[in-house]
Design a protein around this motif. Structure first.
Motif, PDB file in Angstrom:
ATOM      1  N   THR A 193       0.254   2.447   2.792  1.00  0.00           N
ATOM      2  CA  THR A 193       1.409   1.589   3.051  1.00  0.00           C
ATOM      3  C   THR A 193       0.956   0.188   3.445  1.00  0.00           C
ATOM      4  OG1 THR A 193       2.734   3.487   3.759  1.00  0.00           O
ATOM      5  CG2 THR A 193       3.488   1.303   4.441  1.00  0.00           C
TER       6      THR A 193
ATOM      7  N   ASN B  30      10.157  -6.709  -3.414  1.00  0.00           N
ATOM      8  CA  ASN B  30       9.072  -5.746  -3.196  1.00  0.00           C
ATOM      9  C   ASN B  30       9.012  -5.278  -1.746  1.00  0.00           C
ATOM     10  OD1 ASN B  30       8.244  -5.834  -5.838  1.00  0.00           O
ATOM     11  ND2 ASN B  30       6.514  -7.197  -5.485  1.00  0.00           N
TER      12      ASN B  30
ATOM     13  N   LYS C 180      -0.176  -1.624   0.511  1.00  0.00           N
ATOM     14  CA  LYS C 180       0.943  -2.097  -0.292  1.00  0.00           C
ATOM     15  C   LYS C 180       1.349  -3.522   0.073  1.00  0.00           C
ATOM     16  CE  LYS C 180       3.757  -0.164  -2.569  1.00  0.00           C
ATOM     17  NZ  LYS C 180       4.031  -0.248  -4.026  1.00  0.00           N
TER      18      LYS C 180
ATOM     19  N   MET D 130       5.197  -1.250  -9.076  1.00  0.00           N
ATOM     20  CA  MET D 130       6.003  -0.865  -7.926  1.00  0.00           C
ATOM     21  C   MET D 130       6.410   0.598  -8.002  1.00  0.00           C
ATOM     22  SD  MET D 130       5.566  -3.578  -6.444  1.00  0.00           S
ATOM     23  CE  MET D 130       6.260  -2.900  -4.943  1.00  0.00           C
TER      24      MET D 130
ATOM     25  N   GLY E  59       3.247   2.698  -7.120  1.00  0.00           N
ATOM     26  CA  GLY E  59       2.985   2.650  -5.681  1.00  0.00           C
ATOM     27  C   GLY E  59       3.951   3.508  -4.901  1.00  0.00           C
ATOM     28  N   HIS E  60       5.223   3.477  -5.305  1.00  0.00           N
ATOM     29  CA  HIS E  60       6.223   4.302  -4.611  1.00  0.00           C
ATOM     30  C   HIS E  60       5.930   5.783  -4.807  1.00  0.00           C
ATOM     31  CE1 HIS E  60      10.099   5.367  -2.900  1.00  0.00           C
ATOM     32  NE2 HIS E  60      10.297   6.155  -3.935  1.00  0.00           N
TER      33      HIS E  60
ATOM     34  N   THR F 233       9.888  -1.723   0.082  1.00  0.00           N
ATOM     35  CA  THR F 233       9.079  -0.516  -0.102  1.00  0.00           C
ATOM     36  C   THR F 233       8.326  -0.111   1.159  1.00  0.00           C
ATOM     37  OG1 THR F 233       7.588   0.569  -1.670  1.00  0.00           O
ATOM     38  CG2 THR F 233       6.949  -1.611  -0.911  1.00  0.00           C
TER      39      THR F 233
ATOM     40  N   VAL G 263      -0.406  -5.601  -2.240  1.00  0.00           N
ATOM     41  CA  VAL G 263       0.145  -5.429  -3.581  1.00  0.00           C
ATOM     42  C   VAL G 263       1.449  -6.203  -3.736  1.00  0.00           C
ATOM     43  CG1 VAL G 263       1.061  -3.747  -5.233  1.00  0.00           C
ATOM     44  CG2 VAL G 263      -0.970  -3.193  -3.875  1.00  0.00           C
TER      45      VAL G 263
END
Length: 263
Positions: free
Chosen positions: A232, A108, A235, A193, A196-197, A111, A238
Motif C-alpha cells: 500500500t 488514483n 502504491k 491501477m 495494483g488493486h 486506492t 505508483v
C-alpha cells in the motif's frame, strides 16, 4: 487454536460494477451513480476545493497551502511541460497538461484511502476521457500550426522513403499515431491501477483466509498483513508515477504534433 469468524472471498465484480445505484430512472438513466462514480465526484470536489482554497487570496510570497499548490504546479510546468515543449509552448499547453496530471493523481489517490480503497481509474471511463482530451489537444496543436490536412500528411508520410514503401508505412503510421496513442494511454493507466488493486485485494484476502480458515497458519497472516501494508505504501509511488507518465506522454505527443514536418 480456534478463531471464531468467517472467511469472505473477494468479489471484484461487485467492487467495479456495484449493484447499488442512485438516480436510476432519472432522465433515462443518463445520470446513474454507483460507488465509483461517487468517488470520482468526491475527488473532483476535493481537487477543485484544494486549488480554490490555495488560490483564494494569493500572496506575492506564498505561504502554507498556496506555497504547496505552487510547488505542485511548478513541478508540472518545469519538469513536464517546459522540459518537453520548451518555455513558450510549455506555458501555452500547461492548463491541459496540469489538468491531466492532477486529475490522474486525484483519481488514483482513493486506492489507499480507508473506506474508499479503490481507484476510479481502474475502470476504463475516466482514463478514456483523459486520453481523448490529450488526443484532441495534440491534433489541435498540429492542425493549428500546419492546417489539418497538412498535419495528417506530415504525421503519416515519412519523407525520403521509396514510393513503394509508403503503401506499407502510411497505414502503420496512421494506426500508430491516431489510434494506438489514445488506446495505450487509456489501457496503461487502467491496467496499472486495476493490477495494483487486485494485488492488494489478494494480499488482504490471504490474511483473512490464513487467520480464519487455517488457524494454525495465523502467524503467516501476520506476514501477509505486513506485506499488504508495505505494498500500500509502495502504491503511493505508483500513484504519482502514473500521473507523471500520463502527462509526460501527452506532452510528447503535443511536441510531435508541433514538429510533424520533421517526422
Amino acid at each position: 487454536m480456534a478463531f471464531k469468524g468467517e472467511f469472505h472471498p473477494p468479489n471484484i465484480d461487485y467492487e467495479f460494477f456495484p449493484s447499488q445505484q442512485w438516480l436510476t430512472g432519472f432522465a433515462g438513466d443518463a445520470f446513474v451513480l454507483d460507488r465509483l462514480m461517487i468517488i470520482r465526484l468526491l475527488m473532483t470536489v476535493v481537487l477543485l476545493g484544494f486549488f480554490m482554497i490555495a488560490m483564494r487570496n494569493p500572496k506575492l510570497v506564498p505561504r502554507g497551502v498556496q506555497n504547496f499548490a505552487e510547488i505542485c504546479l511548478d513541478f508540472v510546468r518545469v519538469h513536464i511541460a517546459e522540459e518537453i515543449l520548451g518555455k513558450e509552448q510549455g506555458r501555452r499547453f500547461l492548463p491541459v497538461i496540469a489538468t491531466i496530471f492532477f486529475a490522474v493523481f486525484a483519481m488514483n489517490l482513493p486506492t489507499i484511502i480507508p473506506g474508499l480503497n479503490i481507484s476510479p481509474n481502474a475502470r476504463i471511463g475516466f482514463p478514456l476521457m483523459l486520453a481523448v482530451l490529450g488526443y484532441v489537444t495534440f491534433i489541435y496543436a498540429g492542425s493549428k500550426r500546419y492546417g489539418f490536412a497538412k498535419f495528417i500528411k506530415a504525421s503519416v508520410v515519412i519523407p525520403g522513403l521509396p514510393p513503394a514503401l509508403h503503401i506499407l508505412v502510411v497505414p502503420i503510421e496512421l494506426v500508430s499515431t491516431f489510434i494506438l496513442r489514445p488506446a495505450t494511454l487509456t489501457i496503461r493507466l487502467m491496467a496499472n491501477m486495476l493490477a495494483g488493486h487486485l494485488i492488494i485485494v489478494l494480499l488482504f484476502s490471504a490474511t483473512n483466509f490464513f487467520f480464519w480458515q487455517l488457524n494454525g497458519w495465523s502467524l503467516l497472516a501476520v506476514g501477509t498483513s505486513l506485506l499488504s501494508v508495505a505494498f500500500t505504501l509502495f502504491k503511493l509511488l505508483v500513484l504519482f508515477l502514473q500521473a507523471y507518465i500520463f502527462a509526460l506522454l501527452v506532452s510528447v505527443y503535443i511536441d510531435l504534433a508541433l514538429h510533424a514536418e520533421s517526422h
